[in-house]
Design an enzyme around this catalytic site. Sequence first.
Site, mmCIF file in Angstrom:
data_model
loop_
_atom_site.group_PDB
_atom_site.id
_atom_site.type_symbol
_atom_site.label_atom_id
_atom_site.label_comp_id
_atom_site.label_asym_id
_atom_site.label_seq_id
_atom_site.Cartn_x
_atom_site.Cartn_y
_atom_site.Cartn_z
ATOM 1 C CG ASN A 66 59.474 147.628 54.412
ATOM 2 O OD1 ASN A 66 58.631 148.150 54.827
ATOM 3 N ND2 ASN A 66 60.021 146.442 54.508
ATOM 4 C CG HIS A 97 53.811 148.820 58.519
ATOM 5 N ND1 HIS A 97 55.182 149.499 57.905
ATOM 6 C CD2 HIS A 97 54.086 147.585 58.223
ATOM 7 C CE1 HIS A 97 55.840 148.507 57.286
ATOM 8 N NE2 HIS A 97 55.205 147.350 57.582
HETATM 9 C C1 HEM Z 1 54.798 137.446 54.701
HETATM 10 C C2 HEM Z 1 55.074 138.744 54.607
HETATM 11 C C3 HEM Z 1 54.092 139.918 55.038
HETATM 12 C C4 HEM Z 1 52.989 139.934 55.579
HETATM 13 C C5 HEM Z 1 52.166 138.878 56.061
HETATM 14 C C6 HEM Z 1 52.804 141.370 55.819
HETATM 15 C C7 HEM Z 1 51.618 141.835 56.514
HETATM 16 C C8 HEM Z 1 51.289 143.237 56.832
HETATM 17 C C9 HEM Z 1 49.943 143.446 57.441
HETATM 18 C C10 HEM Z 1 48.832 142.812 57.992
HETATM 19 C C11 HEM Z 1 50.030 144.922 57.592
HETATM 20 C C12 HEM Z 1 48.664 145.694 57.931
HETATM 21 C C13 HEM Z 1 47.801 146.355 56.854
HETATM 22 C C14 HEM Z 1 46.556 147.102 57.480
HETATM 23 O O1 HEM Z 1 46.094 146.942 58.566
HETATM 24 O O2 HEM Z 1 46.084 147.829 56.506
HETATM 25 C C15 HEM Z 1 51.215 145.367 56.819
HETATM 26 C C16 HEM Z 1 51.396 146.746 56.484
HETATM 27 C C17 HEM Z 1 52.584 147.074 55.858
HETATM 28 N N1 HEM Z 1 53.292 146.221 55.195
HETATM 29 FE FE1 HEM Z 1 53.672 144.291 55.411
HETATM 30 N N2 HEM Z 1 53.324 142.403 55.310
HETATM 31 C C18 HEM Z 1 54.795 141.372 54.820
HETATM 32 C C19 HEM Z 1 55.868 142.040 54.488
HETATM 33 C C20 HEM Z 1 56.219 143.112 54.056
HETATM 34 C C21 HEM Z 1 57.132 143.467 53.073
HETATM 35 C C22 HEM Z 1 58.210 142.790 52.669
HETATM 36 C C23 HEM Z 1 57.030 144.822 52.904
HETATM 37 C C24 HEM Z 1 58.106 145.804 52.277
HETATM 38 C C25 HEM Z 1 58.554 145.493 51.075
HETATM 39 C C26 HEM Z 1 56.134 145.397 53.805
HETATM 40 C C27 HEM Z 1 55.528 146.607 53.928
HETATM 41 C C28 HEM Z 1 54.239 147.140 54.606
HETATM 42 C C29 HEM Z 1 53.903 148.495 54.798
HETATM 43 C C30 HEM Z 1 54.601 149.615 53.931
HETATM 44 C C31 HEM Z 1 52.655 148.553 55.588
HETATM 45 C C32 HEM Z 1 51.992 149.552 56.047
HETATM 46 C C33 HEM Z 1 50.893 150.134 54.783
HETATM 47 C C34 HEM Z 1 50.022 151.197 55.412
HETATM 48 O O3 HEM Z 1 50.666 152.324 55.285
HETATM 49 O O4 HEM Z 1 49.038 150.939 55.300
HETATM 50 N N3 HEM Z 1 55.362 144.499 54.419
HETATM 51 N N4 HEM Z 1 51.982 144.225 56.180
#
Ligand code: HEM
Length: 499
Positions: A131, A58
């Site tokens: 999402n 992201h």
């Molecule tokens: C085991 C599953 C998941 C893991 C380990 C994970 C992990 C992460 C990590 C490490 C980041 C970066 C965060 C940062 O640097 O601040 C991220 C960003 C993000 N994830 Fe996930 N994620 C997972 C599943 C999901 C799911 C299911 C969704 C949506 C329903 C999602 C939506 C997002 C979004 C929107 C961001 C961006 C947030 C922002 O704008 O800073 N992720 N995720």
Amino acid sequence: MSADKYYTLAEGCPFASSSTAVLMRNRQGGGLGLLQDTQLIETLAHFSRERIPERVVHAKAIGAYGEFEAIGDCSDITSASFLKKDGKKTPVLLRVSTVGPESGSADTSRDVHGWGMKMYTDEGNLDWVFNNTPVFFIRDPIKFPSMNRSHKRHPKSHLPDANMFWDFHVGNPEGIHQLLVLFSDRGTPQSVRFLNSYSGHTYKFTKEDGSFKYIKIHMKTCQGVKNFTQEEATKIAGEDPDYMIRDMFEAIEREEYPSWNVFVQVMDPSEAENYKWNIFDMTKVWPHTDFPLRKIGKMTLNRNPGNYFADIEQAAFSPSNMVPGFSASADPVLQARLFAYPDAARYRLGVNYQQIPTNAAKAPVYCPFQRDGKMRMDGNYGGDPNYVNSSLQPTKFYQEIKGGSPQSLSLHTEHEQWVGEVTTFTSHITDDDFVQPAALWEVIGREPGHQDRVIANLAGSISGVKSSKLRHEVYTLFSHVNQDLGTKVMKATEAAIKH
Ligand code: HEM
């Protein structure tokens, strides 16, 4: 007056000159740098440190501020303060991103689009990290890094690689529902303004008496869903890789404020026990016929960030940021995420990331058990006790908290009891995993030409797979959804390879 009169070093000392280095010059015009030239050293040293780690997923995004307005009375299902009164307004920060590609990449690429939303409620920050798709690729959280690497660059060629992408999905077919959404028109939204967002996970609305309801959240664009075709998205990616950023930034500058209606599907825990779908498996939706949408609010964006880095890049969203009245369900992927995001924020921004203004709660904060650490910006709670159950009275930091003592907040836990065994995650693929994708394929078929576009989009991607064996495994995967789909994808892909 020279412009330099306005500038100082970061320490407040006046610049000798903001645009020249101080040198030991010789007659030929050469110059030796001097350690005493603080302004040159500071200028160069700071420049080398301007970048912080990009989000591992992201990375490419746009953000804006706005407000959430509660609609109706939700007191029957939650005690959350931000939903307590019809018309109650809560400030919001939104960041919308693509997932796989880097910060400089084209934002119209086919990808899931992430939705990071922070509500600065009067009982602390609530983050909705969603999402634009209601389902997800996996249901066992340990697969998340593997799945994302297969969508990113090959470790040797450093190129996005269809072989890795499809190899992962053939080996982990529970993602078939999400693949169908991704390769539909919804994989290339026209702009942030024209996409919906979904919690996907089941969450809980809780009440002070300890009772709760399971919920899924849906945010529906008031601008209508609009998507690009693959051809349009590809063309725009070349002509204006920042198309989506520009679209929303300029709309807000023109005071055309985009908005979304916010709905929940509500399920009683007793219904969950015998429901035909596992409600903790995010590869499944709850059909609206079983659980209709109930409107709870509206979110409007009305202000662009003053500074992208300060407001958006430094923002840290996490599903673990929850307020009384709202809590996590036992979805294992959600449980893992509760750890992953604050951990990522500590790495990306530092241990005191909650103090960065864009992340700071607008509700009173009194947390003297988190002390010190790099980049502590506030008074660090002075001499207040840093251990629990102190008989000493806290000092001015405590008294400065407006709105009463922290104990007055509506803290409560739900009456949920657990009995279980410690075991590894078991995720067998069954015929059930293909039921909802098959239904989606029928829904896609109701829109003229849409099935043909999905087939062409899939063929465009699968034709990058070198191994014929792997390609045929992909066709078999889609044939499990619908035989005709599998056959058509095979024909279109093999024809594309031959040309
Ligand atoms: C085991 C599953 C998941 C893991 C380990 C994970 C992990 C992460 C990590 C490490 C980041 C970066 C965060 C940062 O640097 O601040 C991220 C960003 C993000 N994830 Fe996930 N994620 C997972 C599943 C999901 C799911 C299911 C969704 C949506 C329903 C999602 C939506 C997002 C979004 C929107 C961001 C961006 C947030 C922002 O704008 O800073 N992720 N995720």
